[in-house]
Structure formats: structure tokens, C-alpha cells
Motif scaffolding. Structure first.
Motif, PDB file in Angstrom:
ATOM      1  N   GLN A  15      45.900  38.310  47.107  1.00 52.96           N
ATOM      2  CA  GLN A  15      45.640  39.123  45.927  1.00 52.96           C
ATOM      3  C   GLN A  15      46.907  39.281  45.094  1.00 52.96           C
ATOM      4  O   GLN A  15      48.013  39.325  45.640  1.00 52.96           O
ATOM      5  N   LYS A  16      46.724  39.407  43.790  1.00 57.96           N
ATOM      6  CA  LYS A  16      47.855  39.639  42.891  1.00 57.96           C
ATOM      7  C   LYS A  16      47.557  40.876  42.053  1.00 57.96           C
ATOM      8  O   LYS A  16      46.620  40.901  41.270  1.00 57.96           O
ATOM      9  N   PHE A  17      48.354  41.928  42.266  1.00 58.10           N
ATOM     10  CA  PHE A  17      48.175  43.149  41.488  1.00 58.10           C
ATOM     11  C   PHE A  17      48.506  42.895  40.022  1.00 58.10           C
ATOM     12  O   PHE A  17      49.513  42.244  39.713  1.00 58.10           O
ATOM     13  N   HIS A  71      37.779  45.856  42.561  1.00 54.20           N
ATOM     14  CA  HIS A  71      38.779  44.791  42.501  1.00 54.20           C
ATOM     15  C   HIS A  71      39.445  44.762  41.127  1.00 54.20           C
ATOM     16  O   HIS A  71      40.671  44.612  41.012  1.00 54.20           O
ATOM     17  N   TYR A  77      43.478  44.250  40.706  1.00 51.69           N
ATOM     18  CA  TYR A  77      43.918  42.865  40.862  1.00 51.69           C
ATOM     19  C   TYR A  77      43.535  41.964  39.691  1.00 51.69           C
ATOM     20  O   TYR A  77      42.626  42.271  38.904  1.00 51.69           O
ATOM     21  N   CYS A 133      41.841  36.133  41.492  1.00 51.75           N
ATOM     22  CA  CYS A 133      41.965  36.341  42.937  1.00 51.75           C
ATOM     23  C   CYS A 133      40.638  36.728  43.581  1.00 51.75           C
ATOM     24  O   CYS A 133      40.587  36.959  44.792  1.00 51.75           O
TER      25      CYS A 133
END
Length: 471
Positions: A105-107, A337, A341, A345
Motif C-alpha cells: 500500500q502507498k499512503f 481504502h 491510500y 494499490c
């Protein structure tokens, strides 16, 4: 003006123009990548990028990790005892936070800030609870008699029913700010006036956080689940002391559902009982406290664990046809989500498969667990609840032989009238915008209507006489 100054101003103006154009480009790009966000949200997200690149301000700690968050909580609270059996919750959280899906995951910039606040608050809450109970062990003598647990698959009307039942003056439901900030900042022997002032301060602190999040223009979940400072809210907010199901982790909990279901939940309910005792204590409701009206979809996984901690509990199971409930849950998790994120992702088809899998498993297992728990239970069908909420509530009261008073009926009817009026206004408002309150289809998540009416889903619908209910 000299030629050199003119040239310098021209160069400076050129840089400013390039910056504005570039900044605007990235704002537009983000808005189109995440259309559920407002323009304001997209602008703020892009504006925070330099801070994140140089790891300053809210990004000074770098990557979010459980270990790093624990150190920050210890530093903030000046406490170091997380309680429990050693580092049990560390192992439990590790099952999700060390998973491949979570690591991938990429915030986005605002999601990072929200997630960091969320996990830090949860850990600080756990530390302060342990310390407060050491200093005030009498809290643990307060009875928690016959609590009621409203449960069911998410998106089955549990929130609506919970709020209706919570209107009864004879019961009490934990509200959002209490669950997020339950531990008093004053000594346990302080008088009730001081306790009252402390509660106001803690309430206002949470209200400020929620208001700030709303001001950022992130509406990913607002149209699905109403979150307000002073409204009854679900137990999940405190069960996270042990269960790795913070909102920031919900998507990955389902993506790693088999690992999540190996987590022992008994300690989560033991600790939750302590929170309920503490909430009674700080409002001087400690001798003959009101009964607790509780709610969380996750309770459906744990009837036997609930029974082990609350042997006189009552269970209310909300039912809705899987054709609606399953894709609606997928949509809810997608919305969670989106709060944290980047969209690339997220695998929506894989999410659909996971939700279908766990829903089938749960709907077949839950009746057995409820029976083995020995707890009294009632069943509510979503369609009947929406069509005639007043009569649905009366049936529940009859099932458990509760006293349905004139006072409660008056409050309930007034609430329902107000709720109907508000929903009509909302429908008209959304119709004028060409929008719906909450739309979703199975196909969005790689599912079909047919497969949600077959096999175990068909058995479940037949057993509880659940009609189709699209939307």
C-alpha cells in the motif's frame, strides 16, 4: 528599471508561472485519479508533497510501523505498560501490518497523516487505560449486566437499528468521542464536577479532529457511514486494542482474512468490558449502571467469545440478502481504502473474491456459534426494518421480554419522523445533482448477481426468509 533587474524579474516571473502551472497540473491529475475527493482535498494533498519529500512536519517519522508508533505513544504519554499477555497485540497486528498486501500500500499525503494519528491514538488509549486501572482498581467492580450486541454483515442496517434501540432512556450506548477518548485525564477520586469538565475537554478534542478531517474535503465514506462526535458508534473503535482492525487496516484485514481470523479475540472483549466499566464510572453510573446497547458487524465472528466475557449478553443479528450486502461491503471497504491510500494499490476484483469467501463462511458458521454460545438471540431482516422500523423494534422487545415504555415510544416516533424527513431532503438534493446516496453493483468487484444467490447464500436466504433488496 535597469536591464538586469528587468531580466531577473522576468526569470522570477517565469519560475512562478512554471510552478503554478505544474502545481495546477498535479492537482487536476489527483482529482481525476481520485474523483471521490473534493478539489480542496486534492489541492491540500499536492501542497503537502514537499513536506513529505523532505520528511518534515507530520512526515518526520518516515514510514508508519507498529514499533515506531509504540515508541511515539510511550514518549507522548510517558507510560510504557501496554498490558495484556506480554506483547500479544504486537503479534496480532503483525499478521496484518507485515502482510504483503499492506506493505504494497502507498499512503497519499493526507492518508498518511490520518493513519498516523489513528494508530497513535489507539496505542495511547491502551497505555492510559492500563495506568488508570492500576490507580483506580475499583472501576473493575462495576457490573456490566446483560449487554446487547447488534451484529451482522456490514451494510445490513446494524447502524440504523442500533441508533433506534439506543434511544430508550433505560439503556446507554457508547458514543464516538467516548470510544476514541475514553480514559479520564483527572484523578479517579476527583468529584463529578471535575469529571464532567474533563469529559467536555476530551469530547471537544475529538470533535476538533473529526471537524478537521471533514474540512479537508474527503467525502470517500461520508455518504456511506455517518460519523459524528456525539452519535452512538460501533465497538470496533475499542476492540482495536487487541484486534488489528483499525479503519486504516480494514482493507488489508479482508485481503488477509484467514490470517485475521486466527487472532484470538477473547482479550479484546475482556478489555472492552473494562472500557464500559470505565465509562460508567466517570458518569457516576457505577452502582446500578444502565444496560449497554452495543453494535459492531465484527461481533458476528465472535458469539462464543462474547459469551465467555458477558455470559448474560443478548445478541441481535441483522440479515440482508447477499446480492445487496456483499457488494455493499465491498463498496464500504473501497471507501475506507480511499481515505488512506493511492487507488492503484487497490485490487477490487480480488477484494470481491475475499468478501464473497468470508461472507459465505461466516453466514454458515455464525448460527452454530450462536447456538453453542448459549446466549439469547433475535433475528432482524433488513427489508422489514426499513419498511416498518417501529414494529421491528417492538418485536425485539417482545422477544427479550423488555419493557417497551410510552416514553421510549414517544422518543422513537419523533426520531423516525425526523429521519424520514431528512432522507427525503437528501434524496432531493442528490437527485438535483444526478447522484445517488450509495450505489454499487457486484460486477464492480468481479462478482455476479447469480453467484450471490447460489449455494450457501441461497441456503442462508431461505433459512431466514430474506427477500432480494437491491440498493
Amino acid at each position: 528599471m535597469s536591464p538586469d533587474m528587468t531580466r531577473n524579474l522576468t526569470i522570477c516571473g517565469g519560475f512562478i508561472a512554471v510552478y503554478i502551472i505544474t502545481f495546477t497540473f498535479f492537482v487536476i491529475k489527483r482529482k481525476f485519479r481520485s474523483p471521490e475527493k473534493s478539489w480542496k482535498n486534492s489541492l491540500i494533498n499536492v501542497a503537502l508533497t514537499p513536506l513529505r519529500i523532505f520528511k518534515v512536519g507530520p512526515y518526520a517519522h518516515g514510514k508508519i510501523s507498529l514499533e515506531g508508533s509504540m515508541k511515539s505513544a510511550i514518549k507522548k504519554t510517558k507510560l510504557n505498560d501496554f498490558g495484556g499477555k506480554g506483547a500479544d497485540f504486537v503479534e496480532m497486528y503483525g499478521k496484518i501490518m507485515n502482510s504483503v498486501s499492506f506493505k504494497n500500500q502507498k499512503f497519499h499525503n493526507l492518508g498518511y497523516i490520518s493513519a498516523n494519528i489513528e494508530i497513535s491514538m489507539a496505542l495511547a488509549r491502551r497505555l492510559t487505560l492500563v495506568e488508570y486501572l492500576k490507580e483506580n482498581p475499583k472501576v473493575l467492580d462495576i457490573p456490566v449486566r446483560a449487554p446487547v450486541f447488534v451484529m451482522g454483515l456490514p451494510r445490513t442496517g446494524t447502524t440504523f437499528l442500533h441508533r433506534l434501540l439506543s434511544l430508550d432512556p433505560a439503556v446507554r450506548a457508547p458514543i464516538t468521542w467516548e470510544l476514541l477518548n475514553p480514559v479520564p485525564k483527572v484523578n479517579g477520586n476527583t468529584d463529578m464536577v471535575a469529571h464532567g469538565k474533563d469529559r467536555v475537554k476530551r469530547r471537544n478534542y475529538i470533535d476538533g479532529i473529526l471537524s478537521q478531517r471533514k474540512s479537508m474535503g474527503d467525502e470517500a465514506i461520508a455518504h456511506i457511514h455517518e460519523v459524528e462526535t456525539d452519535l452512538p458508534e460501533e465497538c470496533l473503535l475499542c476492540l482495536t486494542d487487541h484486534l488489528p482492525c483499525l479503519p486504516m487496516l480494514l482493507y488489508d484485514c479482508y485481503m488477509n482474512i484467514d490470517a485475521f481470523l486466527t487472532v484470538d479475540s477473547t482479550d479484546a472483549y475482556t478489555t472492552y468490558k473494562k472500557y464500559l466499566q470505565l465509562l460508567s464510572y466517570q458518569t457516576n453510573d457505577d452502582t446500578t449502571p444502565k444496560g449497554w446497547m452495543l453494535k459492531c458487524p465484527a461481533h458476528l465472528f465472535y458469539p462464543k467469545q462474547i459469551a465467555s466475557v458477558f455470559p448474560d449478553a443478548k445478541l441481535i443479528w441483522n440479515h440482508r440478502h447477499p446480492v445487496s450486502a456483499v457488494p455493499s461491503l465491498c463498496s464500504l471497504l473501497k471507501a475506507f481504502h480511499q481515505l488512506y491510500y493511492e487507488p492503484e494499490c487497490r485490487d477490487e476484483c480480488e477484494l470481491g473474491k475475499k468478501i464473497k469467501y468470508v461472507s459465505e463462511k461466516l453466514l454458515m458458521q455464525a448460527p452454530k456459534d450462536i447456538e453453542e454460545s448459549g446466549l439469547e438471540s433475535a433475528n432482524v431482516v433488513y427489508n422489514e426494518l426499513i419498511k416498518d422500523p417501529s414494529n421491528t423494534v417492538k418485536k425485539i422487545y417482545k422477544t427479550f421480554n423488555w419493557d417497551y415504555t410510552v416514553e421510549y415510544d414517544t422518543i422513537l416516533q419523533a426520531y423516525l419522523a425526523k429521519n424520514r424527513a431528512e432522507r427525503e431532503v437528501m434524496k432531493k438534493k442528490n437527485a438535483s445533482k444526478g447522484a445517488a446516496l450509495h450505489t454499487y453493483t457486484p460486477e464492480e468487484f468481479g462478482l455476479t448477481t447469480a453467484e450471490l444467490q447460489q449455494g450457501d447464500f441461497a441456503k442462508y436466504a431461505e433459512k431466514y426468509n430474506i427477500p432480494l433488496s437491491k440498493g
